[in-house]
Write a protein that holds these residues in place. Structure first.
Motif, PDB file in Angstrom:
ATOM      1  N   SER A  88      58.292  58.949  13.766  1.00 35.29           N
ATOM      2  CA  SER A  88      59.747  58.974  13.895  1.00 35.29           C
ATOM      3  C   SER A  88      60.268  60.380  14.178  1.00 35.29           C
ATOM      4  O   SER A  88      61.437  60.546  14.553  1.00 35.29           O
ATOM      5  CB  SER A  88      60.394  58.393  12.630  1.00 35.29           C
ATOM      6  N   GLU A  89      59.407  61.409  14.022  1.00 32.03           N
ATOM      7  CA  GLU A  89      59.837  62.761  14.380  1.00 32.03           C
ATOM      8  C   GLU A  89      60.093  62.886  15.892  1.00 32.03           C
ATOM      9  O   GLU A  89      60.834  63.770  16.328  1.00 32.03           O
ATOM     10  CB  GLU A  89      58.777  63.800  13.957  1.00 32.03           C
ATOM     11  N   LEU A  90      59.495  62.001  16.676  1.00 31.73           N
ATOM     12  CA  LEU A  90      59.780  61.995  18.115  1.00 31.73           C
ATOM     13  C   LEU A  90      61.258  61.708  18.350  1.00 31.73           C
ATOM     14  O   LEU A  90      61.920  62.359  19.156  1.00 31.73           O
ATOM     15  CB  LEU A  90      58.909  60.951  18.818  1.00 31.73           C
ATOM     16  N   ALA A  91      61.792  60.722  17.635  1.00 35.80           N
ATOM     17  CA  ALA A  91      63.220  60.407  17.763  1.00 35.80           C
ATOM     18  C   ALA A  91      64.071  61.492  17.127  1.00 35.80           C
ATOM     19  O   ALA A  91      65.118  61.873  17.655  1.00 35.80           O
ATOM     20  CB  ALA A  91      63.516  59.061  17.108  1.00 35.80           C
ATOM     21  N   ASN A  96      67.977  61.278  18.529  1.00 34.87           N
ATOM     22  CA  ASN A  96      69.229  61.134  17.779  1.00 34.87           C
ATOM     23  C   ASN A  96      69.298  61.898  16.463  1.00 34.87           C
ATOM     24  O   ASN A  96      70.189  61.664  15.657  1.00 34.87           O
ATOM     25  CB  ASN A  96      69.495  59.643  17.510  1.00 34.87           C
ATOM     26  N   GLY A  97      68.346  62.818  16.235  1.00 29.07           N
ATOM     27  CA  GLY A  97      68.378  63.608  15.001  1.00 29.07           C
ATOM     28  C   GLY A  97      69.306  64.804  15.112  1.00 29.07           C
ATOM     29  O   GLY A  97      69.925  65.039  16.160  1.00 29.07           O
ATOM     30  N   PRO A  98      69.426  65.590  14.050  1.00 30.21           N
ATOM     31  CA  PRO A  98      70.333  66.740  14.044  1.00 30.21           C
ATOM     32  C   PRO A  98      69.938  67.842  15.022  1.00 30.21           C
ATOM     33  O   PRO A  98      70.786  68.617  15.461  1.00 30.21           O
ATOM     34  CB  PRO A  98      70.238  67.271  12.606  1.00 30.21           C
ATOM     35  N   PHE A 112      74.955  65.193  19.740  1.00 31.60           N
ATOM     36  CA  PHE A 112      75.058  63.733  19.687  1.00 31.60           C
ATOM     37  C   PHE A 112      74.178  63.138  18.570  1.00 31.60           C
ATOM     38  O   PHE A 112      73.876  61.954  18.583  1.00 31.60           O
ATOM     39  CB  PHE A 112      74.676  63.137  21.041  1.00 31.60           C
ATOM     40  N   GLY A 113      73.768  63.986  17.619  1.00 31.99           N
ATOM     41  CA  GLY A 113      72.949  63.503  16.504  1.00 31.99           C
ATOM     42  C   GLY A 113      73.695  62.458  15.688  1.00 31.99           C
ATOM     43  O   GLY A 113      74.890  62.595  15.420  1.00 31.99           O
TER      44      GLY A 113
END
Length: 447
Positions: A88-91, A96-98, A112-113
């Protein structure tokens, strides 16, 4: 056991224990020493390990980012990346992460996080993905029942650690193979609430982006989508379509609980996709407007570099545990699960007013919008007729049409005119030893 102690890596960590630590990723942001902006430097950013109680030695790694608005009442949103077996670090760092990762290994704030509007959790799952690990191969997961039970156990521990968020609205999100994970996990949470198991989780809805949910319908749509988009000719369409009846029959044998028949269905049906992929050559199957560059069609090398920095590893508390972007072990372990239909659990959730959003970018081939719209339309629930006949409406962003939205009651389907997120995630990789290399003699595909 993979080397390193980590946040929760110590052998003495009792089963069912969650160990979390604050992290200061904000201080790594380019041009920000963490002191200039109090609201930024004081953000609640956390990383942790949860030792799963019903396993031999499995630990799930996760990130938790409190809302950038400092509004405790913002919803809690969990994100699950697909693969199966992709971190999930890819996302987190590409979608969508910070943060985004700059080439000089500093971080840039993502305007856009999703943490602008919500409290965000990213989990590396199933065990063996990302920083999650076990010293015992018996902890490898093969089906949605065990995957969703692990996630439910984690969620119970998370809300016990963070009781201030128990009352908040809760949403499950993700993409690609999470089209399997999410319905199973949502059903597990719904049943846990219904049976008064542990902490009541305020589940309000879930969203799946370019997901694989109902394989029988979605694999049949490959040739139609490819023909519509000019990727294959009419004669190629007719030739590849001869595989479809065998695929449909194999999927029917697999059903929702088959084993060996499901593996057979995987190989038969993926011949459809691999045939199209041979024809399109170097086109990016996540965005057919672009070329495929690198083993995952995008360059994610900065992520591995960043997560291997000693300072980052110390901050996260992962010791020297190897980070696995996309695990071939997890991928292969889930092959029996691949062709199962996960649409079957969704109608009950809809009937109980759990909101469902299925969204898809129109240029993604591998989990294309056409197959997704077809399974959503064919789903049997009380609002089926009204949903199918409902009028499509423009989905507007900043005064421009960004997609087409169809909704009725708790169900929505969104066809996005561009990518659904800032960058598509590699729903995939090749399970061959030469990770990422396509073997033209095999029908393995990725989702």
């Amino acid at each position: 056991r993979p080397g390193g102690v980590g946040v929760g890596g110590g052998d003495a960590l009792p089963a069912g224990t969650l160990v979390e630590r604050p992290i200061r990723l904000a201080s790594l942001v380019a041009g920000d020493d963490g002191s200039g902006d109090t609201s930024v430097s004081n953000l609640g950013h956390h990383a942790g390990y949860y030792r799963l109680p019903t396993t031999h030695d499995a630990r799930l790694f996760y990130f938790f980012f409190e809302s950038r608005r400092h509004k405790k009442e913002d919803p809690v949103v969990i994100w699950l990346t697909g693969g199966p077996g992709c971190s999930s670090e890819l996302a987190l760092f590409y979608e969508n992460g910070p943060f985004h990762i700059a080439d000089n290994m500093s971080l840039l704030w993502n305007d856009f996080g999703w943490d602008q509007e919500s409290n965000l959790i990213y989990v590396d799952q199933p065990t063996g993905t990302g920083f999650s690990y076990s010293s015992d191969s018996r902890d490898t997961r093969h089906n949605e029942a065990s995957v969703s039970n692990d996630l439910y156990d984690f969620l119970q521990a998370f809300f016990k650690e963070h009781p201030e968020y128990v009352e908040n609205d809760f949403y499950i999100t993700g993409e690609s193979y999470a089209g399997h994970y999410i319905p199973a996990f949502a059903t597990r949470v719904y049943k846990g609430n219904k049976n008064n198991e542990g902490i009541h989780i305020n589940l309000k809805g879930f969203a799946i982006g370019n997901g694989l949910t109902d394989p029988a319908i979605q694999y049949k749509a490959y040739t139609d989508y490819a023909l519509d988009m000019g990727l294959i000719t009419q004669s190629e369409f007719s030739k590849i379509n001869k595989i479809v009846p065998a695929c449909e029959f194999a999927v029917k044998l697999c059903g929702t609980s088959g084993t060996v028949s499901c593996l057979a269905a995987y190989f038969v049906c993926n011949t459809i996709f691999s045939s199209i992929r041979l024809i399109i050559g170097s086109k990016n199957y996540y965005d057919i407007r672009k070329p495929c560059v690198g083993s995952l069609c995008y360059d994610f090398s900065n992520l591995e570099k960043f997560l291997n920095l000693k300072s980052v590893r110390q901050s996260l508390g992962v010791g020297d545990i190897e980070f696995v972007s996309c695990s071939p072990t997890v991928y292969q372990a889930m092959l029996l699960d691949w062709m199962r239909n996960l649409e079957v659990g969704i109608p009950e959730l809809l009937e109980n007013d759990i909101k469902v959003l299925i969204y898809a970018g129109e240029y993604d081939l591998i989990c294309n919008w056409l197959g997704n719209s077809r399974w959503v339309d064919s789903m049997e629930w009380s609002g089926k007729k009204a949903f199918v006949s409902s009028t499509e409406k423009p989905f507007m962003v900043d005064g421009k049409e960004a997609g087409v939205l169809k909704s009725h009651g708790p169900l929505s389907f969104l066809k996005s005119h561009t990518h659904t997120l800032s960058l598509p995630l590699p729903h995939s990789f090749s399970p061959s030893p030469s990770l990422g290399r396509w073997d033209e003699n095999k029908s393995e595909t990725e989702t």
